[in-house]
Design a protein around this motif. Structure first.
Motif, PDB file in Angstrom:
ATOM      1  N   GLN A 144      -6.415   5.132  -4.729  1.00 26.97           N
ATOM      2  CA  GLN A 144      -5.993   5.398  -3.351  1.00 26.97           C
ATOM      3  C   GLN A 144      -7.148   5.184  -2.373  1.00 26.97           C
ATOM      4  OE1 GLN A 144      -4.410   9.395  -3.847  1.00 26.97           O
ATOM      5  NE2 GLN A 144      -2.310   8.599  -3.675  1.00 26.97           N
ATOM      6  N   SER A 195       2.379   9.808  -5.151  1.00 25.50           N
ATOM      7  CA  SER A 195       1.953   8.578  -5.798  1.00 25.50           C
ATOM      8  C   SER A 195       1.463   8.829  -7.219  1.00 25.50           C
ATOM      9  CB  SER A 195       0.829   7.939  -4.975  1.00 25.50           C
ATOM     10  OG  SER A 195       0.203   6.907  -5.708  1.00 25.50           O
ATOM     11  N   THR A 236       0.825  -1.228   0.000  1.00 23.67           N
ATOM     12  CA  THR A 236       0.000   0.000   0.000  1.00 23.67           C
ATOM     13  C   THR A 236       0.857   1.275   0.000  1.00 23.67           C
ATOM     14  OG1 THR A 236      -0.136   0.165   2.426  1.00 23.67           O
ATOM     15  CG2 THR A 236      -1.807  -1.195   1.312  1.00 23.67           C
ATOM     16  N   SER A 265      -6.944   8.946  -7.503  1.00 20.72           N
ATOM     17  CA  SER A 265      -7.630   9.092  -6.215  1.00 20.72           C
ATOM     18  C   SER A 265      -8.569   7.927  -5.960  1.00 20.72           C
ATOM     19  CB  SER A 265      -8.405  10.414  -6.191  1.00 20.72           C
ATOM     20  OG  SER A 265      -9.374  10.440  -7.237  1.00 20.72           O
ATOM     21  N   VAL A 281       1.250   3.289  -3.173  1.00 19.92           N
ATOM     22  CA  VAL A 281      -0.037   3.833  -3.615  1.00 19.92           C
ATOM     23  C   VAL A 281      -0.420   5.062  -2.792  1.00 19.92           C
ATOM     24  CG1 VAL A 281      -2.491   3.324  -3.970  1.00 19.92           C
ATOM     25  CG2 VAL A 281      -0.765   1.521  -4.311  1.00 19.92           C
ATOM     26  N   LEU A 282      -0.147   5.032  -1.488  1.00 15.86           N
ATOM     27  CA  LEU A 282      -0.659   6.063  -0.588  1.00 15.86           C
ATOM     28  C   LEU A 282       0.308   7.210  -0.320  1.00 15.86           C
ATOM     29  CD1 LEU A 282      -2.436   3.761   2.038  1.00 15.86           C
ATOM     30  CD2 LEU A 282      -3.462   4.978   0.108  1.00 15.86           C
ATOM     31  N   THR A 321      -7.571   1.548  -1.862  1.00 17.78           N
ATOM     32  CA  THR A 321      -6.531   1.006  -0.999  1.00 17.78           C
ATOM     33  C   THR A 321      -6.807   1.327   0.462  1.00 17.78           C
ATOM     34  OG1 THR A 321      -4.875   1.118  -2.748  1.00 17.78           O
ATOM     35  CG2 THR A 321      -4.061   1.069  -0.482  1.00 17.78           C
TER      36      THR A 321
END
Length: 938
Positions: A719, A712, A704, A716, A707-708, A722
């Protein structure tokens, strides 16, 4: 809920207040209209404290209870304590003695008032400790085997069994404790091997033609001999059967009999038969119609005159010098008398099993007394059929054989005890000894007046019932029997009994017999039989060995000084105390740290393999404390990604790692539910550990991060997907984990559940997760497993070549297939971020790769060029130095194991550890060789 998630996990800060909240809200009471599920707590002694066996068993019962409660079933875990007749009476008597008092002087009524006072003030210690363990019993229904309701039920059961002809009073041999002066059950007798002697005594033939030599370990019982037995096929003695002998000291004639019970190979092949003082002799005496002669008083002293039961025997007079002597003082005198008459042929050292009372430590005597018995044969037949027909299932099934073996050989059950504390037997005696069994004294007088034709004075039997009698009624009396209560209708039969194998006979079988007798149904459908808890070396835990661990000490921690004091307290022999202190200081130099309840419970679950004893090692608890910390930190990370509720709202797109972890959760849910339903607690714990530690914490959280992060490249929606998955999978996993780790899961769930719109008083009432296998995405699984494998390969190179994590690496990929190329491109953001790559290039199959460290992922070659990445000369020097050190260690270990003196004298566990160490050195040398080989081309 405490405000502590921003700090490291501290169990002490959450456990007590969490349990208080659960109990205050009545969360453990059966609610709703779901399918009933009921477990009966094996009632611990009211005098007891929580030991490792209790903690292990209670953890397993609590796991089952919490799972079924979360499944929406109307769940009852019925708690209670046993009045523990002998243990409690001994405890209060000791208090009286310390105060200068005496039970006999005080009288029965005043003494019982004193015991009840102790019960109200101090008798709840073990249930308070059970709360510390997190057990979710419905404490509002707590019962005590001597409370008014159960006392009424016990009396009713006794009267009904007597009226059916299934209870009677008779004179038979029992296990007798001469210190407590009461009969005791087999379970209260501990037999251990001790050093003793075998005395060979000559018994002269009556006709003066010679003598037989009899070997015995108990010459003091010679006074009650009524025969000498030989094997009928023993050619040495066959012609003597039917003749008589002169019994030494007593000078009476006794017959020589033939019986197959005698082992011709043991001793002289001649056995003295004393039916009133030996269980085997009693059976021989019954077969041959022999009289019974009682030698002892209730406190194991020599009687003034023999007590005779039977005809056609002249008992003879006991020599005055022996009368009133303690049995062991009498032994010395008898041996001296035999020696004086030249009848003691020889004395030999001999190891034998000595039965001792587990409370008094006194040597138990087989003793002939009047006692109350349950006639069990008519009760055993339906109890055997219930298991044969599958109405009761033992888990593991091999315990069926143990149950059947005992039930087919079952003997009548002695249920009376010569105590004051307990259920007094509801029987009254008339002037001529006529017995009137009744529910109360008024009913007894009515029966007596009808019998005698007028009112008479009655005397109540002073004995009490064996505590196992009231415990055998536990599954239905706690639910309101003999009344037809709603609880009885709903929760009987109960669902499962969780118990140790050591009480299958004393408790399990008797509950089955009496449940079928009074309820016309089995008391439970399944019996899960667990093993014993042993120490790290496989030894049974005992105070004398000094290896006992207190579960509360493991939860709260204890200093070395306090642990030593606890282990040596009450030891009478200074040498033993010193030995235990030395061993304790060696093993626990820093005391025992506080592990917390959840780590201890998880350890118990992880060790609970079916039917086996468990070897308990503190290192396992320490590892599971680390597991708790990992879960705590993972939850902190997950919450840190959510700045506000808006971060979880909006369009969501699930990337492959999200779909993968959701699928891993389904696998875990299926595995855990299946394991729990089959009582495979260790498998359930393993599945939970693998999911949380490996899948969620080690990999999904890592996946993760790219991605976060703030820069990144992901959308959105991705995210948001995730973030939601991070929390939702964690929340479901916590519900799955809750029955094993109740405190940690509650604390974390209370933080995480509201973030995703879930509310409730407690995770204990939340739904238990059920797998949805349709949510398993094979494509996402394959992609994510590929990604993890490549990252592992690169990290393996870093570790083996001692490359700093901060050093950016070039990566070359070669071979593989089209899918590998597609995945490398699709998952490049994760590869670069999580492997710390400087570049990623593909090499054609024909291109010769530069010198590099190689790892294979399927057919894909993962290559890390090392030129410029490491100092080759320095690395070679480091490897050479490490090889030299390991070769020296290898030589030392090989030499030690090659010494016959070491292998023969050292304990087996020390030899095994040295062999394991040698194996580890071999593996390390092999790895060094592989690393050196990689450097050859640089």
């Amino acid at each position: 809920m405490t405000d502590t998630l921003d700090r490291p996990f501290a169990p002490a800060e959450i456990e007590t207040q969490c349990y208080t909240r659960w109990e205050a809200h009545g969360l453990f009471q059966p609610e709703g209209d779901g399918t009933p599920y009921c477990i009966m707590l094996p009632p611990p002694n009211v005098t007891g404290t929580l030991h490792m066996g209790h903690a292990f068993q209670d953890t397993l019962m609590d796991i089952l209870t919490r799972v079924h409660r979360m499944r929406g079933e109307r769940t009852l875990w019925q708690p209670g304590t046993d009045h523990a007749g002998i243990a409690t009476q001994m405890l209060v008597e000791r208090q009286l003695i310390q105060e200068g008092g005496d039970r006999q002087q005080m009288g029965r009524s005043a003494f019982l008032e004193r015991v009840w006072q102790w019960r109200h003030e101090s008798g709840g210690h073990i249930t308070r400790q059970m709360r510390r363990l997190g057990t979710s019993c419905d404490w509002s229904r707590e019962r005590f085997t001597l409370d008014s309701g159960l006392s009424h039920a016990v009396t009713e059961a006794f009267v009904r069994l007597h009226d059916k002809g299934l209870i009677y009073r008779g004179k038979r041999l029992v296990n007798w404790d001469p210190v407590l002066r009461t009969a005791v059950s087999d379970l209260e007798v501990i037999s251990e091997e001790e050093q003793g002697f075998l005395w060979h005594i000559r018994y002269p033939l009556s006709d003066g033609s010679g003598s037989l030599v009899v070997a015995t370990t108990r010459p003091e019982t010679l006074l009650g001999d009524v025969a000498v037995a030989v094997h009928p096929a023993d050619p040495r003695y066959a012609a003597l059967i039917g003749k008589t002998l002169r019994l030494p000291i007593m000078d009476r004639e006794i017959p020589i009999i033939g019986d197959a019970y005698v082992d011709p190979e043991f001793g002289s092949g001649c056995v003295k038969i004393t039916p009133a003082h030996d269980f085997n002799d009693y059976q021989v005496g019954q077969r041959h119609g022999l009289a019974l002669l009682n030698v002892f008083t209730p406190d194991a002293r020599i009687r003034d005159t023999l007590e005779v039961f039977g005809d056609n025997i002249i008992a003879g007079n006991i020599p005055a010098a022996l009368c009133g002597l303690d049995r062991y003082a009498a032994r010395k005198q008898i041996l001296a008398l035999l020696e004086a008459e030249n009848l003691l042929e020889r004395t030999a050292a001999h190891k034998l099993m000595v039965p001792r009372g587990d409370r008094s430590q006194a040597v138990i005597e087989p003793y002939l007394t009047d006692q109350w018995y349950v006639k069990v044969a008519p009760l055993a037949e339906p109890a055997i059929r219930a298991v044969e027909e599958g109405r009761i299932r033992f888990v593991p099934e091999n315990w069926n054989k143990t149950y059947f073996d005992w039930m087919h050989r079952i003997e009548d059950w002695c249920i009376s005890r010569q105590l004051w504390w307990g259920h007094q037997i509801p029987a009254w005696y008339g002037p001529d000894g006529k017995i009137f069994v009744a529910r109360h004294e008024e009913e007894a007088h009515t029966k007596a007046a009808r019998h005698y034709g007028m009112p008479v004075v009655l005397e109540r039997d002073p004995d009490v019932l064996d505590t196992w009698f009231s415990s055998a009624l536990w599954p239905f009396t706690t639910l309101g029997w003999p009344e037809k209560t709603p609880d009885l209708a709903q929760f009987y039969p109960t669902s499962v009994l969780v118990t140790g194998f050591d009480i299958i006979f004393f408790w399990v079988a008797r509950m089955i017999m009496l449940g079928l007798c009074f309820m016309d149904d089995v008391p439970f459908h399944e019996v899960y039989v667990h093993g014993l808890v042993r120490d790290a070396e496989g030894q049974k835990m005992s105070k004398s060995k000094g290896n006992v661990l207190d579960p509360i000490d493991l939860i709260d921690g204890i200093s070395l000084e306090d642990l030593v004091a606890k282990r040596t307290r009450g030891l009478m022999q200074p040498q033993m105390a010193a030995k235990i202190e030395k061993a304790t200081r060696k093993e626990f130099a820093d005391g025992i740290p506080a592990f917390g309840t959840d780590a201890l419970r998880f350890t118990f679950a992880a060790l609970a393999t079916q039917g086996r004893d468990i070897t308990f090692d503190l290192k396992r608890v320490e590892g599971n404390r680390n597991f708790c910390n990992k879960l705590w930190n993972a939850s902190r990370f997950a919450l840190m990604q959510i700045q506000n509720q808006a971060a979880l709202e909006g369009e969501r797109e699930l990337l492959a790692p999200e779909r993968w972890i959701i699928g891993r959760l389904q696998h875990c849910e299926a595995a855990v539910n299946s394991a729990i339903d089959q009582y495979r607690f260790a498998d359930a714990a393993h599945a939970l550990y693998q999911f949380f530690w490996n899948d969620y914490c080690d990999w999904y959280i890592e996946l993760t991060k790219p991605v976060l992060r703030s820069d990144s490249p992901f959308t959105s929606a991705q995210q948001c997907g995730t973030r939601n998955t991070l929390l939702r999978v964690l929340e479901a996993g916590l519900r799955l984990l809750h029955p094993v780790m109740p405190f940690l899961s509650e604390e974390l769930w209370q933080r995480i559940a509201p973030m995703i719109g879930k509310t409730g008083d407690s995770i204990a009432l939340a739904a238990y997760p059920v797998a949805d296998l349709s949510r398993i995405d094979a494509q996402a699984d394959g992609d994510t497993e590929w990604l993890i494998a490549v990252i592992r390969a690169i990290r393996s190179v870093r570790g083996e070549m001692d490359i700093a994590p901060s050093k950016a690496l070039p990566l070359l990929l070669q071979g593989g297939n089209a899918s590998d190329r597609q995945r490398a491109e699709q998952y490049a953001p994760w590869l670069f971020a999580l492997s710390r790559l400087a570049s990623l290039e593909w090499l054609d199959d024909e291109t010769e790769a530069p010198p590099a460290a190689l790892q294979l992922v399927g057919e894909l070659r993962v290559l890390v060029p090392l030129a410029g990445v490491i100092d080759v000369a320095a690395e070679r020097a480091r490897l050479a130095k490490e090889r030299q050190r390991l070769e020296q260690e290898h030589a030392k270990a090989t030499a030690k194991l090659g010494q016959e003196s070491f292998r023969s004298r050292a304990p087996a566990e020390i030899v095994a550890k040295e062999e394991e160490r040698l194996h580890e050195i071999d593996a390390a040398l092999l790895q060094l060789g592989e690393q050196a080989q990689r450097l050859e081309h640089l």
